[in-house]
Design a protein around this motif. Sequence first.
Motif, PDB file in Angstrom:
ATOM      1  N   LEU A 242       0.841  -1.187   0.000  1.00 49.97           N
ATOM      2  CA  LEU A 242       0.000   0.000   0.000  1.00 49.97           C
ATOM      3  C   LEU A 242       0.882   1.245   0.000  1.00 49.97           C
ATOM      4  CD1 LEU A 242      -2.801   1.404   0.367  1.00 49.97           C
ATOM      5  CD2 LEU A 242      -2.450   1.181   2.836  1.00 49.97           C
ATOM      6  N   GLU A 243       0.496   2.218  -0.842  1.00 52.80           N
ATOM      7  CA  GLU A 243       1.193   3.501  -0.880  1.00 52.80           C
ATOM      8  C   GLU A 243       0.149   4.606  -0.781  1.00 52.80           C
ATOM      9  OE1 GLU A 243       4.839   5.511  -3.287  1.00 52.80           O
ATOM     10  OE2 GLU A 243       3.268   4.588  -4.522  1.00 52.80           O
ATOM     11  N   LEU A 244       0.325   5.513   0.163  1.00 52.06           N
ATOM     12  CA  LEU A 244      -0.619   6.598   0.388  1.00 52.06           C
ATOM     13  C   LEU A 244       0.096   7.934   0.282  1.00 52.06           C
ATOM     14  CD1 LEU A 244      -2.557   5.179   3.484  1.00 52.06           C
ATOM     15  CD2 LEU A 244      -3.190   5.012   1.066  1.00 52.06           C
ATOM     16  N   LYS A 245      -0.569   8.901  -0.374  1.00 58.14           N
ATOM     17  CA  LYS A 245       0.009  10.227  -0.544  1.00 58.14           C
ATOM     18  C   LYS A 245      -1.055  11.291  -0.314  1.00 58.14           C
ATOM     19  CE  LYS A 245       3.489   8.790  -3.933  1.00 58.14           C
ATOM     20  NZ  LYS A 245       4.139   9.103  -5.230  1.00 58.14           N
ATOM     21  N   CYS A 246      -0.627  12.413   0.238  1.00 59.26           N
ATOM     22  CA  CYS A 246      -1.484  13.587   0.334  1.00 59.26           C
ATOM     23  C   CYS A 246      -1.316  14.364  -0.961  1.00 59.26           C
ATOM     24  CB  CYS A 246      -1.089  14.433   1.535  1.00 59.26           C
ATOM     25  SG  CYS A 246      -2.110  15.906   1.740  1.00 59.26           S
ATOM     26  N   ALA A 247      -2.346  14.369  -1.786  1.00 60.79           N
ATOM     27  CA  ALA A 247      -2.243  14.984  -3.113  1.00 60.79           C
ATOM     28  C   ALA A 247      -3.625  15.271  -3.648  1.00 60.79           C
ATOM     29  CB  ALA A 247      -1.494  14.065  -4.074  1.00 60.79           C
ATOM     30  N   SER A 248      -3.678  16.160  -4.651  1.00 58.26           N
ATOM     31  CA  SER A 248      -4.925  16.552  -5.285  1.00 58.26           C
ATOM     32  C   SER A 248      -5.143  15.756  -6.566  1.00 58.26           C
ATOM     33  CB  SER A 248      -4.885  18.051  -5.611  1.00 58.26           C
ATOM     34  OG  SER A 248      -5.957  18.404  -6.457  1.00 58.26           O
ATOM     35  N   VAL A 249      -6.408  15.514  -6.888  1.00 53.75           N
ATOM     36  CA  VAL A 249      -6.741  14.805  -8.118  1.00 53.75           C
ATOM     37  C   VAL A 249      -6.332  15.596  -9.354  1.00 53.75           C
ATOM     38  CG1 VAL A 249      -9.087  15.758  -8.273  1.00 53.75           C
ATOM     39  CG2 VAL A 249      -8.597  13.526  -9.292  1.00 53.75           C
ATOM     40  N   GLU A 250      -6.189  16.923  -9.245  1.00 56.85           N
ATOM     41  CA  GLU A 250      -5.777  17.722 -10.401  1.00 56.85           C
ATOM     42  C   GLU A 250      -4.321  17.510 -10.770  1.00 56.85           C
ATOM     43  OE1 GLU A 250      -7.630  19.295  -7.844  1.00 56.85           O
ATOM     44  OE2 GLU A 250      -9.388  18.803  -9.055  1.00 56.85           O
ATOM     45  N   ALA A 251      -3.557  16.887  -9.877  1.00 56.33           N
ATOM     46  CA  ALA A 251      -2.143  16.605 -10.158  1.00 56.33           C
ATOM     47  C   ALA A 251      -1.787  15.292  -9.474  1.00 56.33           C
ATOM     48  CB  ALA A 251      -1.247  17.737  -9.672  1.00 56.33           C
TER      49      ALA A 251
END
Length: 210
Positions: free
Chosen positions: A98-107
Amino acid sequence: MIGKFLAGQLSRPSGAIGHLILAPLWNSRNRALNDTALKHLSLEADDVVLEIGFGGGYLLGRSLARVTRGTVAGIDASAAMANYCLRKYQREVRAGRLELKCASVEAIPYGADRFNKVFSVNSLFYWPYVGQGIGECWRVTCDGGTLVLVFTSRESLKDRPFAQHGLALHDGAEVGQMMIDAGFRVSRVEEAHDRHRRYWCVVGTKVSRP
């Protein structure tokens, strides 16, 4: 003021409100929507999967139970939710499943054609630019891969106070057209309901652009 504050917390939870209140609330109230997404994803052991807006992490756990040889990834715009799920699933993260990131769907912070199944449940109306977000989904989905979007209907949200503060309210036909415009072949635009609201499920397959 309360509606604006609630809208902000729902779109990008912070601190204790996120992990103590919203995470368990989402996991409970969105169960029917999550189960609908799982049904149409038809997850298999070797899939490479991305969830957009994983919130309290209910679907991450369900996905990990089925994707036993592939990998699961998730992005969420809320640092609080990302940290919450990193702690909740620390064993799977350490194992490389599993890999989790704090990021926006626009990028979306992944390369092109990375995933064969991409999905999002009840986060679409918080996307600042829905068409751009769907375009990003197309970019990271491999040829023949599946995108599943499940979201509460406009009719069920339009009269709620928090929905007056920047939410992108759409119906299934509108989202289906945006998926077609992005390069997906849409196979399902279906409305359903649970005891809380009516909701849409839109399913598409990535088609290579000429």
